[in-house]
Design a protein around this motif. Structure first.
Motif, PDB file in Angstrom:
ATOM      1  N   GLN A   1       0.826  -1.211   0.000  1.00 51.59           N
ATOM      2  CA  GLN A   1       0.000   0.000   0.000  1.00 51.59           C
ATOM      3  C   GLN A   1       0.861   1.262   0.000  1.00 51.59           C
ATOM      4  OE1 GLN A   1      -2.292  -0.830   3.545  1.00 51.59           O
ATOM      5  NE2 GLN A   1      -4.045  -1.622   2.387  1.00 51.59           N
ATOM      6  N   GLN A   2       1.931   1.252   0.787  1.00 52.44           N
ATOM      7  CA  GLN A   2       2.818   2.414   0.841  1.00 52.44           C
ATOM      8  C   GLN A   2       3.487   2.662  -0.506  1.00 52.44           C
ATOM      9  OE1 GLN A   2       5.383   2.751   4.479  1.00 52.44           O
ATOM     10  NE2 GLN A   2       4.327   0.865   5.074  1.00 52.44           N
ATOM     11  N   ILE A   3       3.974   1.600  -1.126  1.00 58.56           N
ATOM     12  CA  ILE A   3       4.632   1.736  -2.428  1.00 58.56           C
ATOM     13  C   ILE A   3       3.643   2.259  -3.465  1.00 58.56           C
ATOM     14  CG2 ILE A   3       5.638   0.429  -4.345  1.00 58.56           C
ATOM     15  CD1 ILE A   3       7.066  -1.296  -2.223  1.00 58.56           C
ATOM     16  N   ALA A   4       2.429   1.710  -3.476  1.00 57.49           N
ATOM     17  CA  ALA A   4       1.424   2.151  -4.439  1.00 57.49           C
ATOM     18  C   ALA A   4       1.068   3.624  -4.237  1.00 57.49           C
ATOM     19  CB  ALA A   4       0.167   1.278  -4.311  1.00 57.49           C
TER      20      ALA A   4
ATOM     21  N   HIS B   1       1.808   9.265  -6.178  1.00 54.92           N
ATOM     22  CA  HIS B   1       2.152  10.670  -5.936  1.00 54.92           C
ATOM     23  C   HIS B   1       3.311  11.138  -6.828  1.00 54.92           C
ATOM     24  CE1 HIS B   1       3.015  14.392  -3.855  1.00 54.92           C
ATOM     25  NE2 HIS B   1       4.254  13.985  -3.635  1.00 54.92           N
ATOM     26  N   ILE B   2       4.332  10.288  -6.966  1.00 55.67           N
ATOM     27  CA  ILE B   2       5.562  10.697  -7.647  1.00 55.67           C
ATOM     28  C   ILE B   2       5.493  10.524  -9.165  1.00 55.67           C
ATOM     29  CG2 ILE B   2       8.009  10.066  -7.934  1.00 55.67           C
ATOM     30  CD1 ILE B   2       8.104   9.563  -4.914  1.00 55.67           C
ATOM     31  N   GLN B   3       4.867   9.447  -9.621  1.00 51.80           N
ATOM     32  CA  GLN B   3       4.916   9.114 -11.054  1.00 51.80           C
ATOM     33  C   GLN B   3       4.349  10.215 -11.951  1.00 51.80           C
ATOM     34  OE1 GLN B   3       3.033   5.335 -12.181  1.00 51.80           O
ATOM     35  NE2 GLN B   3       5.044   4.750 -12.973  1.00 51.80           N
ATOM     36  N   PRO B   4       3.158  10.752 -11.651  1.00 50.20           N
ATOM     37  CA  PRO B   4       2.636  11.811 -12.532  1.00 50.20           C
ATOM     38  C   PRO B   4       3.467  13.093 -12.483  1.00 50.20           C
ATOM     39  CG  PRO B   4       0.914  10.886 -11.128  1.00 50.20           C
ATOM     40  CD  PRO B   4       2.212  10.406 -10.588  1.00 50.20           C
ATOM     41  N   LYS B   5       4.011  13.385 -11.306  1.00 48.41           N
ATOM     42  CA  LYS B   5       4.758  14.630 -11.118  1.00 48.41           C
ATOM     43  C   LYS B   5       6.099  14.613 -11.832  1.00 48.41           C
ATOM     44  CE  LYS B   5       6.106  17.774  -7.359  1.00 48.41           C
ATOM     45  NZ  LYS B   5       6.142  17.967  -5.891  1.00 48.41           N
ATOM     46  N   TYR B   6       6.805  13.480 -11.753  1.00 43.89           N
ATOM     47  CA  TYR B   6       8.168  13.403 -12.294  1.00 43.89           C
ATOM     48  C   TYR B   6       8.289  12.463 -13.497  1.00 43.89           C
ATOM     49  CZ  TYR B   6       9.307  15.622  -7.844  1.00 43.89           C
ATOM     50  OH  TYR B   6       9.352  16.481  -6.775  1.00 43.89           O
ATOM     51  N   LYS B   7       7.179  11.868 -13.921  1.00 45.11           N
ATOM     52  CA  LYS B   7       7.198  10.917 -15.042  1.00 45.11           C
ATOM     53  C   LYS B   7       8.171   9.770 -14.775  1.00 45.11           C
ATOM     54  CE  LYS B   7       4.531  13.901 -17.070  1.00 45.11           C
ATOM     55  NZ  LYS B   7       3.063  13.735 -16.932  1.00 45.11           N
ATOM     56  N   ALA B   8       8.232   9.359 -13.508  1.00 46.85           N
ATOM     57  CA  ALA B   8       9.187   8.321 -13.106  1.00 46.85           C
ATOM     58  C   ALA B   8       8.656   6.934 -13.452  1.00 46.85           C
ATOM     59  CB  ALA B   8       9.441   8.418 -11.604  1.00 46.85           C
ATOM     60  N   ARG B   9       9.592   6.045 -13.772  1.00 42.21           N
ATOM     61  CA  ARG B   9       9.218   4.671 -14.111  1.00 42.21           C
ATOM     62  C   ARG B   9       9.968   3.628 -13.283  1.00 42.21           C
ATOM     63  NH1 ARG B   9      10.041   4.152 -20.430  1.00 42.21           N
ATOM     64  NH2 ARG B   9      12.073   4.977 -19.793  1.00 42.21           N
ATOM     65  N   LYS B  10      11.037   4.051 -12.620  1.00 45.12           N
ATOM     66  CA  LYS B  10      11.822   3.115 -11.817  1.00 45.12           C
ATOM     67  C   LYS B  10      11.991   3.676 -10.408  1.00 45.12           C
ATOM     68  CE  LYS B  10      14.405   1.206 -15.744  1.00 45.12           C
ATOM     69  NZ  LYS B  10      15.737   1.039 -16.370  1.00 45.12           N
ATOM     70  N   PHE B  11      11.947   2.764  -9.426  1.00 43.58           N
ATOM     71  CA  PHE B  11      11.952   3.200  -8.034  1.00 43.58           C
ATOM     72  C   PHE B  11      12.799   2.266  -7.171  1.00 43.58           C
ATOM     73  CE2 PHE B  11       7.958   4.308 -10.050  1.00 43.58           C
ATOM     74  CZ  PHE B  11       7.857   5.667  -9.770  1.00 43.58           C
ATOM     75  N   ILE B  12      13.274   2.822  -6.062  1.00 45.21           N
ATOM     76  CA  ILE B  12      13.945   2.050  -5.015  1.00 45.21           C
ATOM     77  C   ILE B  12      13.067   2.099  -3.775  1.00 45.21           C
ATOM     78  CG2 ILE B  12      15.937   1.946  -3.465  1.00 45.21           C
ATOM     79  CD1 ILE B  12      17.584   3.194  -5.759  1.00 45.21           C
ATOM     80  N   ALA B  13      12.723   0.949  -3.227  1.00 42.76           N
ATOM     81  CA  ALA B  13      11.976   0.892  -1.973  1.00 42.76           C
ATOM     82  C   ALA B  13      12.968   1.048  -0.825  1.00 42.76           C
ATOM     83  CB  ALA B  13      11.223  -0.428  -1.854  1.00 42.76           C
ATOM     84  N   TYR B  14      12.791   2.124  -0.068  1.00 45.42           N
ATOM     85  CA  TYR B  14      13.750   2.494   0.967  1.00 45.42           C
ATOM     86  C   TYR B  14      13.167   2.210   2.345  1.00 45.42           C
ATOM     87  CZ  TYR B  14      16.920   5.609   3.620  1.00 45.42           C
ATOM     88  OH  TYR B  14      17.814   6.137   4.516  1.00 45.42           O
ATOM     89  N   PHE B  15      13.591   1.112   2.960  1.00 45.87           N
ATOM     90  CA  PHE B  15      13.209   0.783   4.326  1.00 45.87           C
ATOM     91  C   PHE B  15      14.038   1.677   5.250  1.00 45.87           C
ATOM     92  CE2 PHE B  15      11.879  -2.802   1.870  1.00 45.87           C
ATOM     93  CZ  PHE B  15      10.787  -3.345   2.534  1.00 45.87           C
TER      94      PHE B  15
END
Length: 317
Positions: A64-67, A72-86
Motif C-alpha cells: 500500500q505504501q509503495i502504491a 504521488h511521484i509518477q505523474p509529477k516526475y514521469k518516473a518509471r523506476k523506483f527504489i523501496a527504501y526501508f
C-alpha cells in the motif's frame, strides 16, 4: 557526475539509464537502543519517530505504501523506476522470517532496488543471506545503509549510540562477501568531534572495499531528545555553518574517488527541530560546499593517498 564529487542522482541515471526515485517504506520495527536491549531513550540525537519524517504510517502494508508513493511521484516526475527504501529505525531488527516477508512484498514490477537502513550491530550472515536470496529471486539490487555517525568511539559512547567503531568494522567485513552496495551515514559536526575526526572517519570508510556510498548531514537538535536537553542547558556547543562546510570539503577530499555521495547535507522539518541547518534551506548549505570546493579548486579523492602502502610507494617508482 559532478566534476568535484560523485552525485547519487547521476550515478542512478548512469546505472539504470533514467531517473530513479526512492520511495520511503515504514515497517513496524524498533531499535535495540529503544526496546531495552541496549537502552530505552535511543541515541541522544534521535527523536521519537526516528528519521521517518516523510514516511507513511507502518499500519499500511508495504504494498500500500509503495502504491501510494508511486501514485504521488509518477505523474509529477514521469518516473518509471523506483527504489523501496526501508528507512526508519533499524530495519533488520526483527525476526528473519518477518524481515524476509517485508522484502518480498516490496519486490514489485517498478522496483529496481531495495535500500535497507540499519545499525552495524544488527546485521549478520542470516540477514545477509536473506538479502542475497531476494536479490537472486526477484532481480533487485540491494543497498545496505549503516548508521555510523562518526569513527570517534568516544563520541559514540557520549551520544549513547549503543555500539562503537568495532561493530561497523565487523559489519563491513561481513558484507564484503555479498553482491550488495553499502552506504554509510555520517554526522559531520557532533559536538565532541574535531576536524581530525572528520578526516579519520572519511579515511576509515574509504579503506573498506565494501564501502560504496556516503550520506553526510549536520546535527539536528530534535525536540524532546537528550541532545535537546543538553542544548537547552548549554552543555554542548554547535559548530557554525562555515565550519560544517570546511569539514564537508575535507571529508570529500579524503574520500576514495570512486565512492558516491548520496547527499552532503540533510533536511528535517522545522516543527520537529529546535535547530536544523542553521535556519537555512539544505540547498543553501550544499551550495556553500560547492562554492568552497570551487574556491579551493579541490575535489573528491584529492587527498586520498593514504591507502595501499603509502610509505613504501617510493620503492615502486
Amino acid at each position: 557526475m559532478n566534476e568535484r564529487y560523485n552525485i547519487y542522482s547521476a550515478y542512478l541515471k548512469q546505472t539504470y539509464g533514467e531517473k530513479v526515485y526512492k520511495l520511503p517504506v515504514s515497517i513496524p520495527d524498533t531499535c535495540p537502543n529503544r526496546d531495552g536491549t541496549l537502552g530505552t531513550r535511543g541515541c541522544a540525537f534521535c527523536g521519537s519517530i526516528g528519521a521517518g519524517y516523510e514516511n507513511l504510517p507502518a499500519t499500511m502494508t508495504v504494498s500500500q505504501q509503495i502504491a501510494a508513493n508511486i501514485a504521488h511521484i509518477q505523474p509529477k516526475y514521469k518516473a518509471r523506476k523506483f527504489i523501496a527504501y526501508f528507512q526508519n529505525f533499524t530495519n533488520t531488527y526483527l525476526s528473519p522470517d518477518a524481515f524476509h516477508q517485508y522484502l518480498i512484498e516490496a519486490c514489485q514490477p517498478d522496483i529496481v532496488g531495495l535500500a535497507i537502513a540499519t545499525r552495524p550491530d544488527c546485521i549478520n550472515e542470516t540477514y545477509l543471506n536473506i538479502l542475497a536470496d531476494v536479490k537472486e529471486t526477484y532481480g533487485v539490487d540491494i543497498l545496505v545503509e549503516f548508521g555510523l555517525q562518526t569513527a570517534n568511539y568516544k563520541t559514540l559512547l557520549k551520544i549513547n549510540r549503543g555500539h562503537t567503531l568495532a561493530e561497523y568494522i565487523d559489519a563491513m567485513i561481513q558484507i564484503q562477501a555479498y553482491p550488495f552496495r553499502t552506504c554509510t551515514h555520517v554526522i559531520l559536526d557532533l559536538p565532541w568531534d574535531t576536524m581530525d575526526d572528520t578526516i579519520e572517519t572519511a579515511k576509515i570508510i574509504s579503506a573498506f572495499p565494501s564501502a560504496h556510498e556516503i550520506k553526510l548531514h549536520s546535527l539536528y537538535i530534535i525536540k524532546n531528545t537528550v541532545m535537546a536537553e543538553w542544548y537547552r542547558k548549554g552543555e554542548i556547543t554547535l559548530v557554525t555553518a562555515e565550519e560544517y562546510v570546511r569539514r564537508a570539503v575535507a571529508f570529500i577530499e579524503y574520500t576514495r574517488p570512486d565512492m558516491v555521495f548520496q547527499r552532503l547535507i540533510g533536511r528535517a522539518p522545522k516543527e520537529a527541530t529546535d535547530v536544523a541547518n542553521w535556519g537555512m534551506g539544505w540547498w543553501r548549505v550544499r551550495d556553500m560546499i560547492d562554492a568552497e570546493l570551487l574556491r579551493q579548486d579541490t575535489r573528491q579523492g584529492q587527498k586520498c593517498q593514504y591507502l595501499h602502502g603509502k610509505a613504501v610507494r617510493k620503492f615502486m617508482e
